[in-house]
Design a protein around this motif. Sequence first.
Motif, mmCIF file in Angstrom:
data_model
loop_
_atom_site.group_PDB
_atom_site.id
_atom_site.type_symbol
_atom_site.label_atom_id
_atom_site.label_comp_id
_atom_site.label_asym_id
_atom_site.label_seq_id
_atom_site.Cartn_x
_atom_site.Cartn_y
_atom_site.Cartn_z
ATOM 1 N N UNK A 58 21.007 19.383 -13.702
ATOM 2 C CA UNK A 58 22.180 18.622 -13.352
ATOM 3 C C UNK A 58 23.311 19.329 -14.271
ATOM 4 N N UNK A 59 22.883 19.318 -15.561
ATOM 5 C CA UNK A 59 24.038 19.741 -16.518
ATOM 6 C C UNK A 59 24.605 21.347 -16.233
ATOM 7 N N UNK A 60 23.861 22.130 -15.865
ATOM 8 C CA UNK A 60 24.199 23.476 -15.618
ATOM 9 C C UNK A 60 24.776 23.440 -14.357
ATOM 10 N N UNK A 61 24.400 22.834 -13.358
ATOM 11 C CA UNK A 61 24.840 22.873 -11.882
ATOM 12 C C UNK A 61 26.297 22.323 -12.180
ATOM 13 N N UNK A 62 26.613 21.104 -12.758
ATOM 14 C CA UNK A 62 27.807 20.447 -13.148
ATOM 15 C C UNK A 62 28.646 21.370 -13.730
ATOM 16 N N UNK A 63 28.263 22.350 -14.659
ATOM 17 C CA UNK A 63 29.246 23.080 -15.205
ATOM 18 C C UNK A 63 29.620 24.320 -14.269
ATOM 19 N N UNK A 64 28.864 24.832 -13.402
ATOM 20 C CA UNK A 64 28.966 25.938 -12.357
ATOM 21 C C UNK A 64 30.160 25.355 -11.663
ATOM 22 N N UNK A 65 29.791 23.789 -10.925
ATOM 23 C CA UNK A 65 30.416 23.391 -10.230
ATOM 24 C C UNK A 65 32.159 23.225 -10.584
ATOM 25 N N UNK A 66 32.312 22.841 -12.030
ATOM 26 C CA UNK A 66 33.414 22.595 -12.330
ATOM 27 C C UNK A 66 34.046 23.963 -12.536
ATOM 28 N N UNK A 67 33.350 24.937 -12.652
ATOM 29 C CA UNK A 67 34.182 26.351 -12.789
ATOM 30 C C UNK A 67 34.406 26.900 -11.491
ATOM 31 N N UNK A 68 33.867 26.340 -10.502
ATOM 32 C CA UNK A 68 34.364 26.873 -8.956
ATOM 33 C C UNK A 68 33.126 27.575 -8.374
ATOM 34 N N UNK A 69 32.168 27.713 -9.048
ATOM 35 C CA UNK A 69 30.767 28.397 -8.565
ATOM 36 C C UNK A 69 29.695 27.398 -7.974
ATOM 37 N N UNK A 70 30.114 26.177 -7.414
ATOM 38 C CA UNK A 70 28.967 25.537 -6.852
ATOM 39 C C UNK A 70 28.446 26.103 -5.795
ATOM 40 N N UNK A 71 29.005 26.956 -4.877
ATOM 41 C CA UNK A 71 28.441 27.399 -3.921
ATOM 42 C C UNK A 71 27.267 28.129 -4.346
ATOM 43 N N UNK A 72 27.326 28.952 -5.251
ATOM 44 C CA UNK A 72 26.248 29.715 -5.809
ATOM 45 C C UNK A 72 25.158 28.951 -6.080
ATOM 46 N N UNK A 73 25.425 27.873 -7.092
ATOM 47 C CA UNK A 73 24.313 26.804 -7.647
ATOM 48 C C UNK A 73 23.662 26.107 -6.485
ATOM 49 N N UNK A 74 24.455 25.634 -5.567
ATOM 50 C CA UNK A 74 23.765 24.834 -4.597
ATOM 51 C C UNK A 74 22.737 25.844 -3.667
ATOM 52 N N UNK A 75 23.147 27.214 -3.664
ATOM 53 C CA UNK A 75 22.203 27.900 -2.530
ATOM 54 C C UNK A 75 20.826 28.157 -3.666
ATOM 55 N N UNK A 76 21.119 28.010 -5.044
ATOM 56 C CA UNK A 76 19.703 28.127 -5.650
ATOM 57 C C UNK A 76 18.903 26.852 -5.450
ATOM 58 N N UNK A 77 19.316 25.632 -5.103
ATOM 59 C CA UNK A 77 18.453 24.321 -4.878
ATOM 60 C C UNK A 77 18.280 24.413 -3.466
ATOM 61 N N UNK A 78 19.148 24.847 -2.423
ATOM 62 C CA UNK A 78 18.388 24.831 -1.051
ATOM 63 C C UNK A 78 17.434 25.690 -0.793
ATOM 64 N N UNK A 79 17.074 25.555 0.460
ATOM 65 C CA UNK A 79 16.051 26.469 0.805
ATOM 66 C C UNK A 79 16.138 27.794 1.382
ATOM 67 N N UNK A 80 17.316 28.356 1.474
ATOM 68 C CA UNK A 80 17.844 29.512 2.114
ATOM 69 C C UNK A 80 17.769 30.485 0.687
ATOM 70 N N UNK A 81 18.427 31.368 1.217
ATOM 71 C CA UNK A 81 18.554 32.791 -0.064
ATOM 72 C C UNK A 81 19.439 32.159 -0.952
ATOM 73 N N UNK A 82 19.119 32.905 -2.263
ATOM 74 C CA UNK A 82 19.764 32.409 -3.545
ATOM 75 C C UNK A 82 20.988 33.263 -3.618
ATOM 76 N N UNK A 83 22.337 32.927 -3.566
ATOM 77 C CA UNK A 83 23.341 33.592 -3.815
ATOM 78 C C UNK A 83 23.294 34.012 -5.339
ATOM 79 N N UNK A 84 23.815 35.437 -5.529
ATOM 80 C CA UNK A 84 23.891 36.061 -6.835
ATOM 81 C C UNK A 84 25.041 35.326 -7.699
ATOM 82 N N UNK A 85 24.776 35.511 -9.059
ATOM 83 C CA UNK A 85 25.895 34.866 -9.760
ATOM 84 C C UNK A 85 26.216 36.145 -10.816
ATOM 85 N N UNK A 86 27.613 36.454 -11.006
ATOM 86 C CA UNK A 86 27.888 37.573 -11.724
ATOM 87 C C UNK A 86 27.660 37.095 -13.169
ATOM 88 N N UNK A 87 27.331 38.088 -14.314
ATOM 89 C CA UNK A 87 27.010 37.628 -15.493
ATOM 90 C C UNK A 87 27.949 37.277 -16.482
#
Length: 155
Positions: A58-87
């Motif tokens: 929840x903490x990591x996902x909240x940080x990503x969501x707040x930074x505008x990267x919630x779509x990537x984080x949600x893809x990791x949770x969902x059952x579909x393909x994982x979206x990449x995250x830029x280092x």
Amino acid sequence: MGLLDAILGGVLGGNAGGPVGGQFGTTPGGTPGASNMQAQSPLLLMALQLLQQNGGLQGILAKLQQAGYGQQAQSWIGTGPNLPIDPRILQQVLGQGQLGQIAQQLGITREQASDGVAQVLPQVVDQMTPAGQIPENQSDLVNEALAILQRGRGG
């Protein structure tokens, strides 16, 4: 222990020969899968430590969501393909200090640590959320997986 086995086995064995292993060297005469396992075990350990230090999933996902990267984080949770995250995004969201500690522990550059965590973190989150939801015992799973990996490394 089924979910915990899936986390460790899925991340360590699920990407054999992938790009992470090549970044951190190969074993002399070894197979790409073997070098990947050796490279990903410390990265998995570091990704789990990042989860622990940042309030779990929840903490990591909240940080990503707040930074505008919630779509990537949600893809990791969902059952579909994982979206990449830029280092670089991980450096921005998690801070250079935490990634710098990972780099120092592994004897690599901060950029290599960011690249490795960007490869492993989506897999870890994906394996921890097989039903597309964050399990109630996720902090226990992180702690148990860390304990197993640390015992395996002699820590």
